[in-house]
Design a protein around this motif. Structure first.
Motif, PDB file in Angstrom:
ATOM      1  N   GLN A   1       7.989  14.240  10.342  1.00 17.75           N
ATOM      2  CA  GLN A   1       7.340  13.231   9.482  1.00 17.75           C
ATOM      3  C   GLN A   1       7.338  11.839  10.137  1.00 17.75           C
ATOM      4  OE1 GLN A   1       9.472  13.623   5.790  1.00 17.75           O
ATOM      5  NE2 GLN A   1       8.274  15.389   5.128  1.00 17.75           N
ATOM      6  N   GLU A   2       8.366  11.565  10.950  1.00 22.67           N
ATOM      7  CA  GLU A   2       8.423  10.242  11.603  1.00 22.67           C
ATOM      8  C   GLU A   2       7.201   9.995  12.485  1.00 22.67           C
ATOM      9  OE1 GLU A   2      10.152   7.466  11.399  1.00 22.67           O
ATOM     10  OE2 GLU A   2      11.360   8.250   9.751  1.00 22.67           O
ATOM     11  N   LYS A   3       6.573  11.070  12.923  1.00 16.18           N
ATOM     12  CA  LYS A   3       5.358  10.913  13.729  1.00 16.18           C
ATOM     13  C   LYS A   3       4.252  10.229  12.931  1.00 16.18           C
ATOM     14  CE  LYS A   3       5.558  14.460  17.292  1.00 16.18           C
ATOM     15  NZ  LYS A   3       5.120  15.781  17.711  1.00 16.18           N
ATOM     16  N   LEU A   4       4.267  10.418  11.627  1.00 17.31           N
ATOM     17  CA  LEU A   4       3.271   9.767  10.771  1.00 17.31           C
ATOM     18  C   LEU A   4       3.440   8.248  10.806  1.00 17.31           C
ATOM     19  CD1 LEU A   4       3.590  12.289   7.816  1.00 17.31           C
ATOM     20  CD2 LEU A   4       1.603  12.072   9.318  1.00 17.31           C
ATOM     21  N   VAL A   5       4.702   7.823  10.882  1.00 16.47           N
ATOM     22  CA  VAL A   5       4.991   6.381  10.991  1.00 16.47           C
ATOM     23  C   VAL A   5       4.478   5.845  12.326  1.00 16.47           C
ATOM     24  CG1 VAL A   5       6.831   4.643  11.098  1.00 16.47           C
ATOM     25  CG2 VAL A   5       6.991   6.511   9.454  1.00 16.47           C
TER      26      VAL A   5
ATOM     27  N   LEU B   1       0.857  -1.186   0.000  1.00 18.13           N
ATOM     28  CA  LEU B   1       0.000   0.000   0.000  1.00 18.13           C
ATOM     29  C   LEU B   1       0.893   1.235   0.000  1.00 18.13           C
ATOM     30  CD1 LEU B   1      -2.720   1.495   0.280  1.00 18.13           C
ATOM     31  CD2 LEU B   1      -2.543   1.170   2.757  1.00 18.13           C
ATOM     32  N   ILE B   2       0.794   2.026  -1.065  1.00 10.94           N
ATOM     33  CA  ILE B   2       1.463   3.325  -1.105  1.00 10.94           C
ATOM     34  C   ILE B   2       0.381   4.343  -0.783  1.00 10.94           C
ATOM     35  CG2 ILE B   2       2.739   4.985  -2.516  1.00 10.94           C
ATOM     36  CD1 ILE B   2       3.597   2.581  -4.293  1.00 10.94           C
ATOM     37  N   SER B   3       0.432   4.847   0.427  1.00  7.32           N
ATOM     38  CA  SER B   3      -0.645   5.713   0.885  1.00  7.32           C
ATOM     39  C   SER B   3      -0.160   7.132   1.101  1.00  7.32           C
ATOM     40  CB  SER B   3      -1.226   5.192   2.199  1.00  7.32           C
ATOM     41  OG  SER B   3      -2.227   6.069   2.677  1.00  7.32           O
ATOM     42  N   GLU B   4      -0.997   8.041   0.757  1.00  9.53           N
ATOM     43  CA  GLU B   4      -0.717   9.420   1.133  1.00  9.53           C
ATOM     44  C   GLU B   4      -0.864   9.547   2.650  1.00  9.53           C
ATOM     45  OE1 GLU B   4      -2.940  12.386   2.262  1.00  9.53           O
ATOM     46  OE2 GLU B   4      -4.353  12.389   0.588  1.00  9.53           O
ATOM     47  N   ALA B   5      -0.066  10.412   3.242  1.00 10.07           N
ATOM     48  CA  ALA B   5      -0.187  10.738   4.667  1.00 10.07           C
ATOM     49  C   ALA B   5       0.175  12.217   4.765  1.00 10.07           C
ATOM     50  CB  ALA B   5       0.745   9.872   5.498  1.00 10.07           C
TER      51      ALA B   5
ATOM     52  N   THR C   1       3.631   8.425   1.593  1.00  7.20           N
ATOM     53  CA  THR C   1       4.115   9.466   0.686  1.00  7.20           C
ATOM     54  C   THR C   1       3.201  10.678   0.758  1.00  7.20           C
ATOM     55  OG1 THR C   1       4.886   9.891  -1.576  1.00  7.20           O
ATOM     56  CG2 THR C   1       2.890   8.571  -1.350  1.00  7.20           C
ATOM     57  N   HIS C   2       3.475  11.668  -0.128  1.00  4.08           N
ATOM     58  CA  HIS C   2       2.678  12.906  -0.138  1.00  4.08           C
ATOM     59  C   HIS C   2       2.702  13.529   1.270  1.00  4.08           C
ATOM     60  CE1 HIS C   2      -0.645  15.656  -1.186  1.00  4.08           C
ATOM     61  NE2 HIS C   2      -0.409  15.342  -2.437  1.00  4.08           N
ATOM     62  N   LEU C   3       3.936  13.724   1.738  1.00  5.78           N
ATOM     63  CA  LEU C   3       4.159  14.099   3.131  1.00  5.78           C
ATOM     64  C   LEU C   3       4.138  15.616   3.318  1.00  5.78           C
ATOM     65  CD1 LEU C   3       7.102  11.583   3.648  1.00  5.78           C
ATOM     66  CD2 LEU C   3       4.680  11.219   4.184  1.00  5.78           C
ATOM     67  N   PRO C   4       3.864  16.079   4.552  1.00  6.95           N
ATOM     68  CA  PRO C   4       3.845  17.518   4.824  1.00  6.95           C
ATOM     69  C   PRO C   4       5.258  18.089   4.933  1.00  6.95           C
ATOM     70  CG  PRO C   4       3.364  16.273   6.819  1.00  6.95           C
ATOM     71  CD  PRO C   4       3.482  15.263   5.718  1.00  6.95           C
ATOM     72  N   HIS C   5       5.368  19.405   4.726  1.00 10.35           N
ATOM     73  CA  HIS C   5       6.651  20.101   4.820  1.00 10.35           C
ATOM     74  C   HIS C   5       6.965  20.512   6.258  1.00 10.35           C
ATOM     75  CE1 HIS C   5       7.414  20.755   0.443  1.00 10.35           C
ATOM     76  NE2 HIS C   5       6.111  20.560   0.398  1.00 10.35           N
ATOM     77  N   TYR C   6       6.017  20.327   7.139  1.00 11.18           N
ATOM     78  CA  TYR C   6       6.148  20.822   8.518  1.00 11.18           C
ATOM     79  C   TYR C   6       5.999  19.648   9.488  1.00 11.18           C
ATOM     80  CZ  TYR C   6       1.215  20.382   7.592  1.00 11.18           C
ATOM     81  OH  TYR C   6       0.007  19.874   7.194  1.00 11.18           O
ATOM     82  N   GLY C   7       6.393  19.900  10.734  1.00  9.54           N
ATOM     83  CA  GLY C   7       6.255  18.860  11.751  1.00  9.54           C
ATOM     84  C   GLY C   7       7.322  17.784  11.588  1.00  9.54           C
TER      85      GLY C   7
ATOM     86  N   VAL D   1       6.148  -0.356   8.244  1.00 12.57           N
ATOM     87  CA  VAL D   1       5.763   0.977   7.738  1.00 12.57           C
ATOM     88  C   VAL D   1       7.027   1.793   7.536  1.00 12.57           C
ATOM     89  CG1 VAL D   1       4.395   3.058   8.161  1.00 12.57           C
ATOM     90  CG2 VAL D   1       3.778   0.922   9.323  1.00 12.57           C
ATOM     91  N   GLN D   2       7.103   2.509   6.421  1.00 10.76           N
ATOM     92  CA  GLN D   2       8.195   3.471   6.283  1.00 10.76           C
ATOM     93  C   GLN D   2       7.787   4.653   5.423  1.00 10.76           C
ATOM     94  OE1 GLN D   2      11.723   1.906   4.223  1.00 10.76           O
ATOM     95  NE2 GLN D   2      10.528   0.167   3.523  1.00 10.76           N
ATOM     96  N   LEU D   3       8.477   5.764   5.644  1.00 11.89           N
ATOM     97  CA  LEU D   3       8.306   6.942   4.796  1.00 11.89           C
ATOM     98  C   LEU D   3       9.070   6.685   3.512  1.00 11.89           C
ATOM     99  CD1 LEU D   3       9.187   9.749   7.385  1.00 11.89           C
ATOM    100  CD2 LEU D   3       6.892   8.960   6.765  1.00 11.89           C
ATOM    101  N   VAL D   4       8.533   7.119   2.384  1.00 14.46           N
ATOM    102  CA  VAL D   4       9.309   6.966   1.159  1.00 14.46           C
ATOM    103  C   VAL D   4      10.361   8.070   1.107  1.00 14.46           C
ATOM    104  CG1 VAL D   4       7.255   6.053  -0.004  1.00 14.46           C
ATOM    105  CG2 VAL D   4       7.954   8.410  -0.455  1.00 14.46           C
ATOM    106  N   ASN D   5      11.404   7.814   0.344  1.00 15.25           N
ATOM    107  CA  ASN D   5      12.453   8.793   0.128  1.00 15.25           C
ATOM    108  C   ASN D   5      12.872   8.733  -1.329  1.00 15.25           C
ATOM    109  OD1 ASN D   5      13.518  10.544   2.194  1.00 15.25           O
ATOM    110  ND2 ASN D   5      13.704   8.666   3.400  1.00 15.25           N
ATOM    111  N   PRO D   6      13.269   9.850  -1.912  1.00 19.11           N
ATOM    112  CA  PRO D   6      13.710   9.808  -3.305  1.00 19.11           C
ATOM    113  C   PRO D   6      14.861   8.814  -3.470  1.00 19.11           C
ATOM    114  CG  PRO D   6      13.471  12.067  -2.567  1.00 19.11           C
ATOM    115  CD  PRO D   6      13.283  11.195  -1.358  1.00 19.11           C
ATOM    116  N   GLY D   7      14.765   7.975  -4.476  1.00 17.86           N
ATOM    117  CA  GLY D   7      15.800   6.978  -4.730  1.00 17.86           C
ATOM    118  C   GLY D   7      15.543   5.650  -4.045  1.00 17.86           C
ATOM    119  N   MET D   8      14.583   5.613  -3.153  1.00 18.20           N
ATOM    120  CA  MET D   8      14.261   4.344  -2.474  1.00 18.20           C
ATOM    121  C   MET D   8      13.644   3.369  -3.485  1.00 18.20           C
ATOM    122  SD  MET D   8      11.957   4.067   0.930  1.00 18.20           S
ATOM    123  CE  MET D   8      10.471   3.204   0.582  1.00 18.20           C
TER     124      MET D   8
END
Ligand SMILES: [Zn+2]
Length: 244
Positions: free
Chosen positions: A217-221, A171-175, A209-215, A232-239
């Motif tokens: 981000q690890e809190k989303l995980v 599942l690639i989900s927006e958060a 993905t589709h992560l906020p610019h503030y706060g 669960v993991q945050l995506v990163n460019p190049g991953m």
């Protein structure tokens, strides 16, 4: 099926980065999923533009289409150089006049996607579910080589997505928002809701993905893990996620 993430941001790219997008590869076919700001630059680290086979757009908000115009110029140049001989297909829905802009002379060609209709794009088989978002937007179920990816695109919680995504592998989900913003910011998911979706659909892993610019981000995980017991993991460019 190989997934390479190109960008992770919602709204606009961060410094030297791109908005939420990924490249799919199977049997040598390259499909670009969403094409917002910074994506055309990033994708060239993984595939030559002459070898890019197709692009698909979830909806027509700027953070998903900002680079479509320059992608069209790239295809014009590649065609004139003799590197491409057929129009480059750009898939999108027809619920907006923007669809007409996907076709540019002989260089790119808009192709319709819609709910209830399977699109076969190279080795990929795709089906769609309307999301809840200020612009008409389609979540995508993408299947190839016996693997299934569910990409929420932009949406707030919708029960239909659980049925649609049932038993996907990934599942690639927006958060886009944090838990405390629930009910205040509309049209997007919290990390907690992404986790709930992953749990209810029974996917094997969750990528945010589709992560906020503030706060932070690890809190989303952390939020996602409260409702979902899988990875669960945050995506990163190049991953890269290689599904076998
Ligand atoms: Zn967006």
């Amino acid at each position: 099926m190989k997934i390479t993430f190109l960008g992770k941001y919602g709204g606009y790219p961060g410094k030297d980065s791109a908005t939420s997008s990924f490249l799919l590869e199977s049997n040598g076919f390259h499909l670009l999923v969403d094409c917002g700001s910074g994506v055309l630059s990033k994708v060239q680290s993984y595939v030559d533009l002459k070898d890019l086979d197709a692009c698909i757009l979830s909806h027509y908000h700027h953070d998903h289409i900002a680079d479509v115009g320059v992608l069209q110029y790239a295809m014009l140049v590649e065609t004139k150089l003799g590197n491409r001989t057929k129009p480059f297909p750009i898939y999108g829905h027809k619920r907006d006049a923007k669809f007409d802009e996907l076709t540019n002379d002989i260089y790119t060609e808009g192709r319709e996607i819609s709910v209830g209709k399977t699109s076969n794009i190279g080795p990929f088989s795709l089906s769609f579910c309307e999301t809840i978002h200020p612009a008409y937007c389609l979540a995508m179920k993408i299947q190839a080589s016996g693997q299934t990816i569910l990409y929420t695109a932009d949406t707030e919680w919708k029960d239909d997505l659980v049925v649609f995504a049932k038993n996907a592998d990934v599942l690639i989900s927006e958060a886009s928002i944090y838990k405390e913003q629930f009910g205040i910011v509309k049209g997007h998911l919290t990390g907690e809701e992404a986790g709930k979706l992953a749990e209810q659909t029974g996917v094997k892993q969750l990528l945010l993905t589709h992560l906020p610019h503030y706060g932070e981000q690890e809190k989303l995980v952390e939020e996602a893990k409260q409702g979902y017991s899988g990875p669960v993991q945050l995506v990163n460019p190049g991953m890269v996620i290689d599904l076998k």
